[in-house]
Design a protein around this motif. Structure first.
Motif, mmCIF file in Angstrom:
data_model
loop_
_atom_site.group_PDB
_atom_site.id
_atom_site.type_symbol
_atom_site.label_atom_id
_atom_site.label_comp_id
_atom_site.label_asym_id
_atom_site.label_seq_id
_atom_site.Cartn_x
_atom_site.Cartn_y
_atom_site.Cartn_z
ATOM 1 N N SER A 167 -2.296 -0.682 2.783
ATOM 2 C CA SER A 167 -1.005 -0.077 3.134
ATOM 3 C C SER A 167 -0.829 1.209 2.347
ATOM 4 O O SER A 167 -0.841 1.183 1.112
ATOM 5 C CB SER A 167 0.148 -1.038 2.824
ATOM 6 O OG SER A 167 0.076 -2.196 3.631
ATOM 7 N N ARG A 213 -2.093 2.584 13.180
ATOM 8 C CA ARG A 213 -1.028 1.632 12.820
ATOM 9 C C ARG A 213 -0.083 2.324 11.847
ATOM 10 O O ARG A 213 -0.374 2.460 10.659
ATOM 11 C CB ARG A 213 -1.655 0.398 12.191
ATOM 12 C CG ARG A 213 -0.679 -0.712 11.819
ATOM 13 C CD ARG A 213 -1.471 -1.891 11.255
ATOM 14 N NE ARG A 213 -0.622 -2.942 10.734
ATOM 15 C CZ ARG A 213 -1.074 -4.034 10.123
ATOM 16 N NH1 ARG A 213 -2.390 -4.198 9.983
ATOM 17 N NH2 ARG A 213 -0.243 -4.941 9.656
ATOM 18 N N ALA A 222 5.539 -3.070 3.546
ATOM 19 C CA ALA A 222 4.078 -3.182 3.601
ATOM 20 C C ALA A 222 3.630 -4.614 3.879
ATOM 21 O O ALA A 222 4.180 -5.573 3.337
ATOM 22 C CB ALA A 222 3.468 -2.698 2.291
ATOM 23 N N THR A 223 2.603 -4.735 4.710
ATOM 24 C CA THR A 223 2.033 -6.042 5.036
ATOM 25 C C THR A 223 0.560 -6.140 4.626
ATOM 26 O O THR A 223 -0.080 -7.160 4.885
ATOM 27 C CB THR A 223 2.144 -6.331 6.541
ATOM 28 O OG1 THR A 223 1.376 -5.360 7.268
ATOM 29 C CG2 THR A 223 3.588 -6.271 7.013
ATOM 30 N N GLY A 224 0.015 -5.088 4.007
ATOM 31 C CA GLY A 224 -1.405 -5.046 3.670
ATOM 32 C C GLY A 224 -1.788 -5.863 2.456
ATOM 33 O O GLY A 224 -0.924 -6.383 1.726
ATOM 34 N N GLU A 273 -2.810 0.831 7.230
ATOM 35 C CA GLU A 273 -1.424 0.718 7.677
ATOM 36 C C GLU A 273 -0.656 1.847 7.010
ATOM 37 O O GLU A 273 -0.621 1.941 5.781
ATOM 38 C CB GLU A 273 -0.838 -0.639 7.271
ATOM 39 C CG GLU A 273 0.655 -0.765 7.528
ATOM 40 C CD GLU A 273 1.238 -2.056 6.987
ATOM 41 O OE1 GLU A 273 1.773 -2.842 7.785
ATOM 42 O OE2 GLU A 273 1.157 -2.277 5.757
ATOM 43 N N SER A 325 -8.955 -1.717 6.999
ATOM 44 C CA SER A 325 -8.189 -0.961 7.992
ATOM 45 C C SER A 325 -6.931 -0.410 7.333
ATOM 46 O O SER A 325 -6.531 -0.858 6.247
ATOM 47 C CB SER A 325 -7.823 -1.840 9.194
ATOM 48 O OG SER A 325 -6.946 -2.882 8.805
ATOM 49 N N VAL A 380 -6.402 -5.073 4.831
ATOM 50 C CA VAL A 380 -5.573 -3.916 5.183
ATOM 51 C C VAL A 380 -5.100 -3.185 3.936
ATOM 52 O O VAL A 380 -4.630 -3.813 2.974
ATOM 53 C CB VAL A 380 -4.342 -4.360 6.012
ATOM 54 C CG1 VAL A 380 -3.430 -3.160 6.310
ATOM 55 C CG2 VAL A 380 -4.790 -5.028 7.307
ATOM 56 N N ARG A 401 4.228 3.237 10.804
ATOM 57 C CA ARG A 401 5.641 2.905 10.971
ATOM 58 C C ARG A 401 6.495 3.898 10.209
ATOM 59 O O ARG A 401 6.187 4.241 9.062
ATOM 60 C CB ARG A 401 5.912 1.480 10.471
ATOM 61 C CG ARG A 401 7.375 1.051 10.593
ATOM 62 C CD ARG A 401 7.577 -0.389 10.185
ATOM 63 N NE ARG A 401 8.976 -0.773 10.272
ATOM 64 C CZ ARG A 401 9.466 -1.966 9.922
ATOM 65 N NH1 ARG A 401 8.629 -2.907 9.478
ATOM 66 N NH2 ARG A 401 10.751 -2.222 10.011
#
Length: 238
Positions: free
Chosen positions: A5, A63, A86-88, A36, A34, A3, A65
């Motif tokens: 971000s 996706r 961030a979670t990527g 985010e 992908s 991912v 936020r």
């Protein structure tokens, strides 16, 4: 699936924020990546927050936020909020204006995915990409700040002040950042450069700069602040 971000700090960018969100969401990426999107509304007063919320509602397949600051804290503070959220696997900052092209994310991702780099800077001053001709003294200022930054970081960057900096997320999250405004660029450069074994690359990117009439916000005061940040975090290792 890995991912990316994309952090989008936004302050009074109602005129362009929906366009840039669409450009980011539609950017061509590698099949294994992908997206985010994390939009940080820094207490805008022009309807930016409402436009972002509407865009997210109209694009549920993306996706995305929205995080909002109740008071204006500056671009650097908005980026810190984005980093925390961030979670990527990889992180890049995308300004909410239209100066940078999200379709060039792959240029920055490529050295990382190939295992060569931990950080990749997108330089506006190298390569054959389009570059809008604008302010002479801004260019001189950018090159001067890059030169001073390189003196203390021992890097040979051509564009320290670029918005497009791609990071492996764990590297960026390991750095403690403090600057609230445009001092983020010299601060993160100085601190990233000190990470043992860090691999920093640079690639040429396009630049579709805007004028002050079109909404550009950085000014000469930020240039002096950048010099102070280079000394504080580079020379004095703050």
């Amino acid at each position: 699936m890995q991912v990316l971000s994309v952090l989008i700090p936004a302050y009074n960018e109602a005129a362009t924020v929906e366009t840039i969100l669409t450009k980011v969401a539609e950017a061509t990426l590698f099949p294994e990546i992908s997206l985010e999107l994390i939009i940080v509304n820094d207490a805008s007063s022009d309807g930016t927050e409402q436009r972002v919320a509407h865009w997210i509602s109209a694009n549920p397949q993306v996706r995305a936020r929205l995080v909002s600051h109740p008071k204006n804290r500056g671009k650097g503070a908005a980026i810190r909020t984005g980093i925390e959220t961030a979670t990527g696997d990889f992180i890049i900052v995308q300004d909410a204006d239209l100066e940078y092209d999200p379709n060039e994310f792959t240029l920055l991702l490529n050295p990382i995915l190939q295992g060569h780099a931990d950080v990749v800077y997108g330089s506006r001053f190298m390569g054959g990409k389009p570059h809008r001709v604008l302010f002479f003294w801004h260019t001189i200022g950018n090159k001067f700040l890059t030169f001073i930054s390189n003196m203390f970081s021992n890097l040979n960057l051509t564009d320290m002040e670029t918005c497009y900096k791609m990071f492996r997320a764990e590297k960026l999250k390991s750095v403690s950042l403090q600057e609230n405004r445009f001092g983020f660029e010299p601060e993160v450069t100085a601190k990233i450069a000190r990470i043992p074994g860090i691999r920093i690359y640079e690639v040429g990117i396009s630049y579709y700069g805007r004028t002050y009439a079109e909404g550009k916000k950085i000014n000469w005061k930020d240039g002096f602040r950048a010099i102070w940040c280079i000394l504080k975090y580079g020379a004095f290792k703050g």
